[in-house]
Design an enzyme around this catalytic site. Structure first.
Site: not given
Lengths: 576, 319
Positions: A115, A229, A231, A241, A244, A284, A352, A387
């Site tokens: 990730f 954030q 994304h 979405l 990821e 991100r 996001h 994050r």
């Protein structure tokens, strides 16, 4: 009046985990889960890619902690991060014992995948519907406990506090419109974030920042709200979405020339197979900024829903896509008519997640006695300024459980709240609702119009790139909208399922949250993590290595600051 | 494109009588039914009640009927329903108490029934502290069943629920499957006992409508059949319908054709005096009309031996 020991507001991942943790402490405790939707409709269902924990010998607690702190651009409290990392593996195994159908390796162990921003494969997953399966497992397990009562489709309008302590909540039973006082010795807010203050978001319609605003109104500061954030890979138009995980499995981001543009922004070199922390596995915030810079250079595609780039999965082959990313295939074909086996998916950055939230310590305790928060609602903080993907589901589990246990401990030392006093508080709340909405005459403003203007103001002033004059204008607009909101028109005077009333209450909460975000952003004169200012492009540790606290006042937010806890990882330049 | 939504309305606080409101809305080609509803609520009629949460087909909250076809409002493209006429009818699900407009009673319809099958894992107390080692194929099957959105479309399609609202229904029984077939679960027998109770697995008429309706391809009907098979395998066959199945098969296997008298007796149960008494009037009528020969004999049909062989082959293969 209903009476319980512990009240959870919200029935998503954090709320149900907290409820189970509390129920496990003692079968004598009475626990209430109060939610504006059925728990299985909570936004945790939408989480796709996975949940991080140190599950393998090749990994280590220190490495996960370092990745998280580095990803957070050193705004995370390091003591909290260490607690988080340490308790994460136990939570994932616990979930396995509760029936979560994690994807498995050939040897039968729970699989891990790569990730963004993580140094090793450490993201556990259940295909690409991880949050969905986690919420299933939690929801099912919560039903095992007789001492967990559910109040589904109850809309909490306010915390009831007396004498400096939270004593319960006031909630509208959406079925009959009655405002009920629910007494509790401790209240845990688990209402998620407030992505809906922006026009283009992956967040469900229900994510309107209710819990954040309720705490804020009760005098609790909201922490680090400027960190929002984006994304990098949402579908244009809908904002749906694309996980990821698709990049973790090896997907490529390409501009309109078919070029893997991330190599131009210090994330290279491009490789055929994914390398941790490089290229498409960058964090991100950085990937979203790269997209905007490509756009500025005229190298993105233009479509009916604005600029976009390509997420190319074709080289992964049909078998991998079907096994690891079946939902991505389904979403792409359903919503943009594209089969990722044969064509690249159009994607663009989309709001996001909110790193900020209700100011709590690492037990979820907020600076108001009896009040706790966990999950996206809370800011502990482990996410700091950005994050890392797959840390948030784990956060719901670890801090949901911790808040649940801490609330039980607190409640044990509390006497029963006075029912007379609570009923009086609920009557006050009823009067407020009557005055503001239900019995208000006249009123000209439409909910939808104010909501839309608020969302536009947020995008214009508090988007990926921010600057002083835009943010000031946004703050000004939000003040005006707050003023106009007091002139709102409510046509539906019915008691049963009055969705106009709930829409008005949600907008009321969102306006508070939006203001906290905008003012916190305006005051942070540096760039860090997701907060990027064109007028202050550098990180400024000397002046801003500190948490923002936004306090509510009648004239708008008052901002002050709190030091960041640094233990073993000294701030350094964040380069991938 | 200009679309006219004709929306089911019911206000329990007024006369409670169902009616329809018409709304003419301008929408783009890609718009979903939910986009239309949100536009109506935002711009035309704030009093219209419907449910929606994720707005992208994950959560099952906006289940309703669009031109009488049950689906999710958030994934139903308006263009797919307006090829013949620019009108779209919106209704709540069938056979369920309506609370207001498109909002119906989920609790009675589905949630209470799901709770009734004890939908939580009962792990072996002596199990490891670490992760259980399991093949991904087992997990993949569970993931498939667990990909249920709790959207209620299978229950909506069910042909038993309209005549017996107390039937557990395919959604809850599929949930039972999820635990019966989880190797980590140790409550298997108890679960089958719950599933075999009246209003459970044996009340399913395997019409396969549930499987037709499921948007996730979970095949609820096949799952119910799998639970029945498992119940037979472990000898939980006491329910009347199970005895009926057993007797039916035994009779054909032994004689090559159905022994209806035996079927009636064995279905009721030879020790079930009350049940047997209930058969007497039917038996008397049959005798009076010469349909039950006296003495009651059930000779083997020609070719019975071959039929028996087919049965035995099937039984061997199943093992």
């Amino acid at each position: 009046m209903f009476t319980h020991d512990i009240i959870l507001i919200g029935g998503g991942g954090a709320g149900l985990r907290a409820a189970i943790a509390a129920a496990e402490q003692s079968s004598k405790l009475s626990i209430a889960v109060v939610s504006k939707v059925y728990p299985m409709r909570s936004h945790t269902v939408s989480a796709e890619g996975g949940t991080a924990a140190v599950m393998r010998d090749t990994d280590s607690l220190d490495l996960h902690a370092k990745d998280t702190i580095f990803g957070a651009d050193f705004m995370a409290d390091q003591d909290a991060v260490e607690v988080f990392i340490k308790e994460a593996p136990g939570e994932l195994i616990q979930l396995e014992h509760w029936g979560c159908p994690w994807s498995r390796d050939a040897d039968g162990r729970v699989s891990v995948r790569a990730f963004g921003g993580m140094s090793v494969d450490r993201t556990c997953f259940a295909a690409d519907k991880t949050g969905f399966h986690m919420l299933h497992a939690l929801f099912q397990t919560s039903q095992k406990y007789d001492n967990i009562a559910r109040y589904d489709e109850f809309y909490v309008t306010s915390l009831l506090a007396d004498d400096g302590k939270v004593r319960g909540v006031a909630a509208i039973n959406i079925y009959n419109g009655r405002l009920e006082a629910i007494a509790g010795k401790a209240v845990i807010l688990c209402t998620g974030g407030g992505g809906r203050i922006f026009p283009f978001t992956t967040n469900a319609a229900i994510k309107t920042g209710d819990g954040m605003a309720m705490a804020y109104r009760a005098g609790v500061p909201l922490k680090d709200m400027e960190f929002v954030q984006y994304h990098p890979t949402g579908l244009p138009g809908t904002g749906i979405l694309i996980t990821e995980g698709s990049r973790g499995e090896g997907g490529w981001l390409k501009n309109k020339d078919g070029y893997r543009y991330l190599q131009d922004y210090g994330l290279g070199p491009p490789t055929d197979t994914p390398v941790h922390r490089k290229m498409e596995l960058g964090p991100r915030d950085i990937l979203s900024r790269c997209h905007m810079q490509e756009y500025a250079k005229g190298r993105t595609f233009e479509g009916p829903y604005g600029h976009y780039v390509h997420l190319d999965l074709r080289h992964l082959g049909e078998e991998v896509i079907n096994k690891k990313l079946p939902f991505v295939r389904e979403l792409a074909s359903k919503y943009v008519g594209i089969d990722p086996v044969y064509e690249p998916i159009p994607v663009r950055p989309v709001v996001h997640y909110m790193m900020g939230g209700v100011h709590t310590d690492m037990n979820g305790s907020a600076p108001l006695e009896g009040l706790y928060a966990a999950g996206e609602t809370a800011c502990v903080s482990i996410n700091g300024a950005n994050r890392l993907g797959s840390n948030s589901l784990t956060e719901c589990l670890v801090f949901g459980a911790r808040a649940g246990r801490a609330a039980v401990q607190y409640a044990a030392a509390q006497g029963a709240p006075s029912s007379q006093r609570l009923e009086a508080l609920a009557r006050d709340e009823q009067q407020r609702l009557d005055r503001q909405f239900l019995r208000k005459e006249g009123g000209k403003e439409k909910i939808a119009v104010i909501r839309e203007e608020m969302q536009k103001a947020m995008e214009d002033g508090a988007g990926i790139y921010r600057k002083e004059e835009d943010m000031k204008r946004t703050c000004q607009l939000l003040r005006e909208l707050r003023e106009r909101f007091s002139n709102i028109a409510i046509e539906d005077r019915g008691d049963v399922f009055n969705t106009q009333l709930t829409a008005a209450l949600e907008l009321d909460f969102m306006l508070d949250v939006a203001e906290a975000v905008a003012h916190s952003a305006l005051n942070r004169k540096e760039s860090r993590g997701s907060h990027t200012r064109t007028d202050f492009p550098k990180r400024d540790d000397e002046n801003f290595l500190k948490h923002t606290l936004a306090h509510r006042t009648p004239d708008g937010p008052r901002i002050d600051y709190l030091p960041v806890t640094i233990t073993r990882w000294q701030p350094e330049e964040r380069k991938y | 494109m200009q679309i006219t939504f004709k929306v089911y309305r019911k206000d329990p606080e007024k006369d409670g009588k169902p009616g329809r409101s018409n709304y003419s809305v301008e929408l783009d080609e890609e718009a979903t039914v939910l986009d239309g509803l949100l536009k109506i609520r935002d711009e035309m009629d704030d009093t219209l009640a419907f449910r929606a949460s994720c707005a992208r087909g994950y959560c099952g909250e906006c289940t309703m009927r669009v031109n009488y076809k049950a689906c999710f409002a958030c994934t139903a493209k308006v263009s797919a329903f307006t090829k013949k006429s620019p009108e779209i009818l919106l209704d709540p699900l069938r056979n369920i108490p309506v609370i207001k407009d498109l909002v119906f009673d989920w609790d009675a319809f589905m949630w209470n029934k799901i709770t009734a099958v004890k939908p939580w894992l009962e792990p072996d107390e002596s199990s490891t502290n670490g992760e259980n080692l399991l093949p991904d194929s087992t997990m993949a099957d569970l993931r498939k069943v667990m990909s249920c959105y709790y959207c209620g479309l299978c229950d909506e399609g069910c042909t038993v629920l309209p005549v017996d609202f107390d039937f557990l229904g395919p959604a809850a029984l599929t949930k039972a499957y999820r635990f019966v077939f989880d190797p980590r679960d140790k409550a298997g027998r108890e679960r089958l006992k719950i599933a075999e109770k009246p209003k459970g697995i044996w009340d399913c008429v395997h019409c396969f409508e549930a499987s037709e309706h499921c948007p996730r391809g979970i095949a609820p009907t096949e799952r119910i059949i799998s639970i029945r098979d498992k119940a037979f395998k472990v000898g939980i066959t006491n329910e009347k319908v199970a005895r009926h199945h057993t007797s039916f098969a035994a009779s054909v296997k032994e004689s090559g054709w159905l022994d209806e008298g035996r079927l009636a007796l064995e279905s009721e149960g030879l020790t079930n005096i009350k049940g047997l008494m209930k058969l007497l009037p039917t038996a008397a009528r049959a005798m009076a009309r010469g349909k039950a020969p006296i003495p009651y004999l059930h000779p083997k049909r020609p070719g019975a031996e071959q039929i028996k062989k087919i049965f035995e082959k099937g039984e061997r293969e199943k093992k």
